[in-house]
Design a protein around this motif. Structure first.
Motif, PDB file in Angstrom:
ATOM      1  N   SER A 187       0.426  -1.346  -0.152  1.00 31.03           N
ATOM      2  CA  SER A 187      -0.082  -0.176   0.042  1.00 31.03           C
ATOM      3  C   SER A 187       1.049   1.290  -0.185  1.00 31.03           C
ATOM      4  N   ALA A 188       2.286   1.300   0.525  1.00 31.69           N
ATOM      5  CA  ALA A 188       3.042   2.220   0.336  1.00 31.69           C
ATOM      6  C   ALA A 188       3.286   2.504  -1.120  1.00 31.69           C
ATOM      7  N   MET A 189       3.181   1.739  -2.411  1.00 33.15           N
ATOM      8  CA  MET A 189       3.700   1.643  -3.191  1.00 33.15           C
ATOM      9  C   MET A 189       1.732   2.056  -4.210  1.00 33.15           C
ATOM     10  N   GLU A 190       1.587   1.930  -3.646  1.00 31.19           N
ATOM     11  CA  GLU A 190      -0.070   1.749  -4.547  1.00 31.19           C
ATOM     12  C   GLU A 190      -0.198   3.659  -5.078  1.00 31.19           C
ATOM     13  N   PRO A 191      -0.144   4.619  -4.213  1.00 35.07           N
ATOM     14  CA  PRO A 191      -0.637   5.491  -4.435  1.00 35.07           C
ATOM     15  C   PRO A 191       0.544   5.774  -6.155  1.00 35.07           C
ATOM     16  N   LEU A 192       2.332   5.613  -6.307  1.00 34.72           N
ATOM     17  CA  LEU A 192       2.658   5.930  -7.047  1.00 34.72           C
ATOM     18  C   LEU A 192       2.260   4.803  -8.346  1.00 34.72           C
ATOM     19  N   ILE A 193       2.007   3.412  -8.147  1.00 35.78           N
ATOM     20  CA  ILE A 193       2.203   2.721  -9.096  1.00 35.78           C
ATOM     21  C   ILE A 193       0.898   3.002  -9.805  1.00 35.78           C
ATOM     22  N   ALA A 194      -0.700   3.261  -8.933  1.00 36.32           N
ATOM     23  CA  ALA A 194      -1.756   3.373  -8.969  1.00 36.32           C
ATOM     24  C   ALA A 194      -1.445   5.333 -10.592  1.00 36.32           C
ATOM     25  N   ALA A 195      -0.672   6.138 -10.157  1.00 37.45           N
ATOM     26  CA  ALA A 195      -0.371   7.414 -11.173  1.00 37.45           C
ATOM     27  C   ALA A 195      -0.104   7.030 -12.069  1.00 37.45           C
ATOM     28  N   ALA A 196       0.968   5.751 -11.871  1.00 33.57           N
ATOM     29  CA  ALA A 196       1.919   5.519 -13.063  1.00 33.57           C
ATOM     30  C   ALA A 196       0.926   4.696 -14.418  1.00 33.57           C
ATOM     31  N   SER A 197       0.413   3.721 -13.624  1.00 34.11           N
ATOM     32  CA  SER A 197      -0.981   2.689 -14.595  1.00 34.11           C
ATOM     33  C   SER A 197      -1.744   4.307 -15.672  1.00 34.11           C
ATOM     34  N   GLU A 198      -2.199   4.737 -14.886  1.00 37.90           N
ATOM     35  CA  GLU A 198      -3.045   5.708 -15.163  1.00 37.90           C
ATOM     36  C   GLU A 198      -2.394   6.268 -16.452  1.00 37.90           C
ATOM     37  N   GLU A 199      -1.302   7.217 -16.359  1.00 38.47           N
ATOM     38  CA  GLU A 199      -0.524   7.546 -17.475  1.00 38.47           C
ATOM     39  C   GLU A 199       0.124   6.745 -18.276  1.00 38.47           C
ATOM     40  N   ASP A 257      -4.302   0.707 -25.601  1.00 41.95           N
ATOM     41  CA  ASP A 257      -5.667  -0.450 -25.949  1.00 41.95           C
ATOM     42  C   ASP A 257      -5.104  -1.273 -24.362  1.00 41.95           C
ATOM     43  N   ALA A 258      -4.177  -0.999 -23.935  1.00 38.37           N
ATOM     44  CA  ALA A 258      -3.871  -1.662 -22.391  1.00 38.37           C
ATOM     45  C   ALA A 258      -4.592  -1.223 -21.065  1.00 38.37           C
ATOM     46  N   SER A 259      -4.666  -2.402 -20.374  1.00 39.01           N
ATOM     47  CA  SER A 259      -5.627  -2.268 -19.409  1.00 39.01           C
ATOM     48  C   SER A 259      -4.815  -2.535 -18.098  1.00 39.01           C
ATOM     49  N   ILE A 260      -4.287  -2.271 -16.954  1.00 38.83           N
ATOM     50  CA  ILE A 260      -4.190  -2.384 -15.511  1.00 38.83           C
ATOM     51  C   ILE A 260      -4.661  -1.871 -14.384  1.00 38.83           C
ATOM     52  N   SER A 261      -4.714  -3.320 -14.358  1.00 38.19           N
ATOM     53  CA  SER A 261      -5.461  -2.904 -12.847  1.00 38.19           C
ATOM     54  C   SER A 261      -4.688  -2.214 -11.638  1.00 38.19           C
ATOM     55  N   GLU A 281       9.247  -1.472 -17.376  1.00 36.77           N
ATOM     56  CA  GLU A 281      10.115  -0.683 -18.547  1.00 36.77           C
ATOM     57  C   GLU A 281       9.576   0.681 -18.303  1.00 36.77           C
ATOM     58  N   TYR A 282       8.180   0.891 -18.213  1.00 35.64           N
ATOM     59  CA  TYR A 282       7.543   2.948 -18.269  1.00 35.64           C
ATOM     60  C   TYR A 282       8.159   2.562 -16.996  1.00 35.64           C
ATOM     61  N   LEU A 283       8.028   2.630 -15.645  1.00 35.84           N
ATOM     62  CA  LEU A 283       7.952   2.458 -14.385  1.00 35.84           C
ATOM     63  C   LEU A 283      10.080   2.519 -14.164  1.00 35.84           C
ATOM     64  N   GLY A 297      12.312  10.479 -13.452  1.00 39.41           N
ATOM     65  CA  GLY A 297      12.704  11.818 -13.385  1.00 39.41           C
ATOM     66  C   GLY A 297      11.419  13.147 -12.373  1.00 39.41           C
ATOM     67  N   THR A 298      10.426  12.425 -13.143  1.00 42.16           N
ATOM     68  CA  THR A 298       8.763  13.060 -12.646  1.00 42.16           C
ATOM     69  C   THR A 298       8.235  12.857 -11.648  1.00 42.16           C
ATOM     70  N   LEU A 299       7.434  12.092 -11.663  1.00 47.40           N
ATOM     71  CA  LEU A 299       6.769  11.383 -11.132  1.00 47.40           C
ATOM     72  C   LEU A 299       7.079  10.919  -9.583  1.00 47.40           C
ATOM     73  N   ILE A 300       7.948  10.058  -9.792  1.00 44.46           N
ATOM     74  CA  ILE A 300       8.432   9.612  -8.377  1.00 44.46           C
ATOM     75  C   ILE A 300       8.435  10.564  -7.563  1.00 44.46           C
ATOM     76  N   PRO A 301       9.672  11.717  -7.291  1.00 41.04           N
ATOM     77  CA  PRO A 301       9.871  13.139  -6.848  1.00 41.04           C
ATOM     78  C   PRO A 301       8.201  14.101  -6.369  1.00 41.04           C
ATOM     79  N   GLU A 302       7.444  13.866  -7.132  1.00 43.79           N
ATOM     80  CA  GLU A 302       6.455  14.681  -7.294  1.00 43.79           C
ATOM     81  C   GLU A 302       5.373  14.335  -6.820  1.00 43.79           C
ATOM     82  N   MET A 303       4.838  12.606  -5.863  1.00 45.02           N
ATOM     83  CA  MET A 303       4.557  12.161  -5.230  1.00 45.02           C
ATOM     84  C   MET A 303       5.282  11.448  -4.045  1.00 45.02           C
TER      85      MET A 303
END
Length: 306
Positions: A54-66, A73-77, A270-272, A279-285
């Protein structure tokens, strides 16, 4: 006069040749007529499940949305549930990625040799209290005393005359494992008054319960002061102190796969690990890129300078 006529004929010939020919190198690439996008775009497709920390969940959720915005055509739950659940789910094949803020080797009954570790980031963690407990700094000795039940009122630590309410995470929680190992020096906390499965629930309960104390990843702290992060032994809970190794309660953010990833799973990892997330999402979050760390930690908890 003959020269002018010949020039006109030659110009007409060039016009016709260009109009009838296949174009030139400066023309745009062929696009999909329906969307106007290059046919090479949106190559990622399919669906995958991600669960765990759950400590990772906000980051992974935001990255999956981007990622899904860029790959329609990709779906990530993405689900939380704790590091233990993430590791057991990926090991059993229930999900494609299991997120964990502990090494797989640290969890019992996990076939770590079957899993491949993809480190995504680093996150600091620490004790967090209701904003009105009257204490802003705590020694490691007193922190252990609080969580083992030896100290039960904040007045014993110079704070308000308020009973201490301990908010715990279950045994499957990687945040709990990290806090116990590096914050409580492996002293197991008492069962506590409240146990919650997610960091979001822990934050909410601490903010609403006078005298409450729990532990959270830095990424859950906000500017509104919903909860109060305590300094430990005079060291503040900051990214800079984690990076230097001065603040000890931190963990790697691991995304585990069963064997080497393929298809959409490989593309998302690879995207993560790519420029935008790192460079952007990790420090911002509120997370820390692993590349910034000045110390390195192994599965046994040993820190060495990089």
């Amino acid at each position: 006069m003959k020269k002018v006529q010949l020039g006109a004929v030659f110009a007409s010939f060039l016009f016709v040749a260009t109009a009838c020919g296949g174009g030139n190198a400066n023309e745009p690439a062929e696009t999909d007529s329906a969307e106007g996008n290059n046919t090479e775009e949106n190559e990622a497709s399919g669906s995958i499940l991600v669960s765990g920390s759950s400590a990772m969940e906000p980051l992974i959720a935001a990255a999956s949305e981007e990622f899904m915005n860029e790959n329609i055509d990709a779906s990530i739950s993405v689900q939380a549930g704790g590091s233990g659940q993430g590791l057991s789910s990926v090991a059993s094949g229930q999900v494609q990625i299991g997120n964990s803020d502990v090494f797989a080797e640290e969890k019992e009954d996990i076939p770590a040799e079957e899993l491949v570790d993809h480190r995504i980031a680093v996150v600091g963690m620490g004790p967090a209290t209701h904003p009105e407990v009257g204490v802003e700094d705590i020694s490691t000795e007193d922190l252990i005393a609080v969580f083992t039940g030896e100290v039960t009122n904040w007045s014993e630590l110079g704070g308000a005359d308020q009973e201490i309410v301990i908010v715990n995470r279950p045994d499957s929680s990687g945040t709990r494992d990290t806090f116990v190992k590096y914050g409580l020096e492996d002293n197991e906390p008492v069962p506590g008054d409240i146990t919650e499965d997610s960091s979001n629930a822990v934050m909410k309960i601490i903010s609403e319960t006078p005298g409450a104390i729990g532990y959270l990843a830095f990424s859950y702290y906000d500017e509104q002061g919903t909860v109060l992060p305590l300094s430990v032994d005079g060291v503040e809970q900051t990214d800079e102190n984690v990076i230097s190794g001065e603040y000890p309660i931190w963990a790697y953010m691991h995304s585990y796969t069963k064997g080497e990833p393929e298809g959409l799973t490989a593309q998302f990892i690879e995207y993560l690990q790519g420029d935008f997330v790192q460079g952007t999402l990790i420090p911002e979050m509120g997370y820390i890129p692993e590349a910034d760390m000045q110390v390195e930690r192994d599965a046994e908890g040993n820190d060495t300078p990089k």
